[in-house]
Every structure is written in structure tokens, then in C-alpha cells.
Design an enzyme around this catalytic site. Structure first.
Site, PDB file in Angstrom:
ATOM      1  N   GLY A 167       0.772  -1.236   0.000  1.00  0.00           N
ATOM      2  CA  GLY A 167       0.000   0.000   0.000  1.00  0.00           C
ATOM      3  C   GLY A 167       0.806   1.291   0.000  1.00  0.00           C
ATOM      4  O   GLY A 167       0.301   2.337   0.414  1.00  0.00           O
ATOM      5  N   SER A 168       2.053   1.249  -0.505  1.00  0.00           N
ATOM      6  CA  SER A 168       2.820   2.511  -0.508  1.00  0.00           C
ATOM      7  C   SER A 168       2.266   3.491  -1.551  1.00  0.00           C
ATOM      8  O   SER A 168       2.256   4.704  -1.320  1.00  0.00           O
ATOM      9  CB  SER A 168       4.320   2.255  -0.725  1.00  0.00           C
ATOM     10  OG  SER A 168       4.579   1.850  -2.043  1.00  0.00           O
ATOM     11  N   ASN A 169       1.785   2.972  -2.681  1.00  0.00           N
ATOM     12  CA  ASN A 169       1.171   3.884  -3.658  1.00  0.00           C
ATOM     13  C   ASN A 169      -0.156   4.428  -3.127  1.00  0.00           C
ATOM     14  O   ASN A 169      -0.500   5.592  -3.371  1.00  0.00           O
ATOM     15  CB  ASN A 169       0.963   3.178  -5.000  1.00  0.00           C
ATOM     16  CG  ASN A 169       2.226   3.155  -5.839  1.00  0.00           C
ATOM     17  OD1 ASN A 169       2.632   4.182  -6.384  1.00  0.00           O
ATOM     18  ND2 ASN A 169       2.877   2.002  -5.913  1.00  0.00           N
ATOM     19  N   MET A 205      -3.802  -7.459  -7.096  1.00  0.00           N
ATOM     20  CA  MET A 205      -3.261  -8.627  -7.795  1.00  0.00           C
ATOM     21  C   MET A 205      -4.321  -9.418  -8.558  1.00  0.00           C
ATOM     22  O   MET A 205      -4.312 -10.647  -8.549  1.00  0.00           O
ATOM     23  CB  MET A 205      -2.531  -9.535  -6.788  1.00  0.00           C
ATOM     24  CG  MET A 205      -1.404  -8.831  -6.049  1.00  0.00           C
ATOM     25  SD  MET A 205      -0.202  -8.071  -7.169  1.00  0.00           S
ATOM     26  CE  MET A 205       0.676  -9.539  -7.680  1.00  0.00           C
ATOM     27  N   ARG A 206      -5.211  -8.733  -9.197  1.00  0.00           N
ATOM     28  CA  ARG A 206      -6.243  -9.399  -9.978  1.00  0.00           C
ATOM     29  C   ARG A 206      -6.447  -8.679 -11.297  1.00  0.00           C
ATOM     30  O   ARG A 206      -6.333  -7.459 -11.355  1.00  0.00           O
ATOM     31  CB  ARG A 206      -7.571  -9.387  -9.237  1.00  0.00           C
ATOM     32  CG  ARG A 206      -7.567 -10.371  -8.137  1.00  0.00           C
ATOM     33  CD  ARG A 206      -8.716 -10.255  -7.205  1.00  0.00           C
ATOM     34  NE  ARG A 206      -8.449 -11.210  -6.148  1.00  0.00           N
ATOM     35  CZ  ARG A 206      -8.693 -12.503  -6.243  1.00  0.00           C
ATOM     36  NH1 ARG A 206      -9.287 -12.995  -7.311  1.00  0.00           N
ATOM     37  NH2 ARG A 206      -8.368 -13.324  -5.268  1.00  0.00           N
ATOM     38  N   HIS A 210       2.243   0.511 -13.014  1.00  0.00           N
ATOM     39  CA  HIS A 210       2.996  -0.725 -13.295  1.00  0.00           C
ATOM     40  C   HIS A 210       4.495  -0.421 -13.263  1.00  0.00           C
ATOM     41  O   HIS A 210       4.931   0.581 -13.840  1.00  0.00           O
ATOM     42  CB  HIS A 210       2.593  -1.282 -14.666  1.00  0.00           C
ATOM     43  CG  HIS A 210       3.291  -2.564 -14.970  1.00  0.00           C
ATOM     44  ND1 HIS A 210       2.935  -3.761 -14.384  1.00  0.00           N
ATOM     45  CD2 HIS A 210       4.363  -2.837 -15.752  1.00  0.00           C
ATOM     46  CE1 HIS A 210       3.746  -4.710 -14.798  1.00  0.00           C
ATOM     47  NE2 HIS A 210       4.622  -4.176 -15.631  1.00  0.00           N
ATOM     48  N   ASN A 223      -4.023   2.355 -13.384  1.00  0.00           N
ATOM     49  CA  ASN A 223      -3.129   1.391 -12.725  1.00  0.00           C
ATOM     50  C   ASN A 223      -1.704   1.923 -12.809  1.00  0.00           C
ATOM     51  O   ASN A 223      -1.368   2.688 -13.718  1.00  0.00           O
ATOM     52  CB  ASN A 223      -3.203   0.040 -13.439  1.00  0.00           C
ATOM     53  CG  ASN A 223      -2.335  -1.018 -12.767  1.00  0.00           C
ATOM     54  OD1 ASN A 223      -2.308  -1.123 -11.535  1.00  0.00           O
ATOM     55  ND2 ASN A 223      -1.601  -1.792 -13.555  1.00  0.00           N
TER      56      ASN A 223
END
Ligand code: GRF
Length: 213
Positions: A14-16, A91-92, A110, A108
Site C-alpha cells: 500500500g505505498s502507492n 493482484m487481480r 505498473h 493502474n
């Protein structure tokens, strides 16, 4: 509060999520954390930050995105009046209800320069491949794996001394910088999507905030 309401979906550290919560997003703000992992460290951060949290435990059905769970998440997000969904280490792969109901409103982050190294372990694969430059990408989400329209990217040089950990750390610093910026641009209405091309408008080509990239 009249600003855009953001939900973050995260499965782990959860750092982002935290970076989005603490950044200047104009009059937008993160109001909800949803996770598929009851043990996600992000939940502890949400508690500390005073952000509402919701756990959707998929139980045995790991890997795929069970339509039921996605529909439940979508229903909660709609109930909370969410304008923008930010995936941050979720993660989905989204397949159904969220994509349908939040089309063009899901971002998102990446940890590679897409389209190189989509999917898992992007930093390790960049290192193994021997690229000299990698980085991170903020993109809109479609039904593929890290295939949606690119919003922002930041480059990170690969050093001869790098390990997966050191490289990931430097990439993460850039993630925390460009994700809030992309979110702010989206929420301010500065982005126009034309197919898979992202246009920034209200500017002469390069928007002010991007000058610092
Ligand atoms: C980040 O590297 C992000 O790019 C990837 O998953 C990781 C999540 O890290 N999608 P965190 O949970 O935000 O710390």
C-alpha cells in the site's frame, strides 16, 4: 466536499495508496481503500490515515477475478459515489463489472516502461533481460494485462550494481511521483482519451505539471 472521489484497490503493502492519500490532488481525494487480502499492510495504513476500508476476501478463488467479488466491489464503489478507481498493487485482472461500470475511469501503476515487461515480477525480468533503462507507467485499465492507454511514464536507469530490491526501490520512488500527478490530471479533466492515445489539453501540448517530469 464537491471534489472527485477516489477509491484505491490494493492487495499488499500500500505505498502507492499512501502516496495518493498524502499527495496534492487538487480538490480530489482518496475516500476508500478496497482490498482482496485481509492481511494487506494497506489496511493498517488506511486506519492510520482515517480512510474507509473494505475487505473482499475471495477465499479459495485466488488468481482469477470472480465475477461475484468484482460485482460487490463495484456496488460499494457506486454506493460511495466514486469517480475514479486507482489500482495500486491489486493482484487481480479485472474482467467484468468494474470495467463495465467504470469504463475510462480506472488507472493502474505498473513498475516497467510498458509495453515492456507487463505482468508479474517486472523489475526482476527487466534486470534479467539486461535493459539499461526501465521505469514505471500509469495507464488506463482495459481487459488485458497492463495493456491499456498510457498516461505517464518515468524512466529509471539500471545500474551495474542493482539487485531486484535496489532497482524496485528506485522505481517505487518514481511511482509515488507520477501516480498522483496522473490522478490529478485525470481529476482536473485535463486528459482526453482518443482510442488508445491520451491527449492532455488546456495547454499548448505539454501541461504545466509535466514540465517537471
Ligand atoms: C508497485 O510496484 C506497483 O507498481 C505494482 O505493485 C506494487 C505495489 O506496491 N503494481 P505498493 O503496494 O503500492 O507499495
Amino acid at each position: 466536499m464537491s471534489g472527485r472521489r477516489i477509491a484505491v484497490l490494493a492487495s499488499g503493502r500500500g505505498s502507492n495508496f499512501e502516496a495518493l492519500c498524502t499527495a496534492d490532488l487538487g480538490d480530489a481525494s482518496v475516500v476508500l481503500l478496497a482490498t482482496d487480502n485481509p492481511k494487506a499492510e494497506a489496511l493498517i495504513k488506511a486506519k492510520r490515515l482515517g480512510i474507509e476500508k473494505a475487505v473482499f476476501d475471495p477465499g479459495a478463488a485466488r488468481g482469477a477475478s470472480p465475477a461475484g467479488m468484482e460485482a460487490s466491489i463495484a456496488a460499494l464503489l457506486e454506493d460511495r459515489g466514486i469517480d475514479l478507481v486507482c489500482l495500486a498493487g491489486f493482484m487481480r485482472i479485472l474482467k467484468g463489472p468494474l470495467l463495465d461500470r467504470f469504463e475510462g475511469r480506472i488507472l493502474n501503476i505498473h513498475p516497467s516502461l510498458l509495453p515492456s515487461f507487463p505482468g508479474l515480477d517486472a523489475q526482476a525480468r527487466a534486470l534479467e533481460y539486461g535493459v539499461r533503462i526501465t521505469g514505471c507507467t500509469v495507464h488506463y485499465v482495459d481487459a488485458g494485462t497492463d495493456t491499456g492507454p498510457v498516461v505517464l511514464q518515468a524512466a529509471v536507469p539500471v545500474l551495474g550494481t542493482d539487485t531486484v530490491e535496489s532497482l524496485s526501490r528506485r522505481i517505487l520512488r518514481e511511482e509515488h511521483r507520477i501516480y498522483p500527478l496522473a490522478v490529478r490530471l485525470h481529476c482536473e479533466g485535463s486528459i482526453r482519451l482518443d482510442g488508445r492515445t491520451v491527449h492532455f489539453h488546456g495547454t499548448d501540448g505539454i501541461p504545466g505539471p509535466l514540465a517537471s517530469l
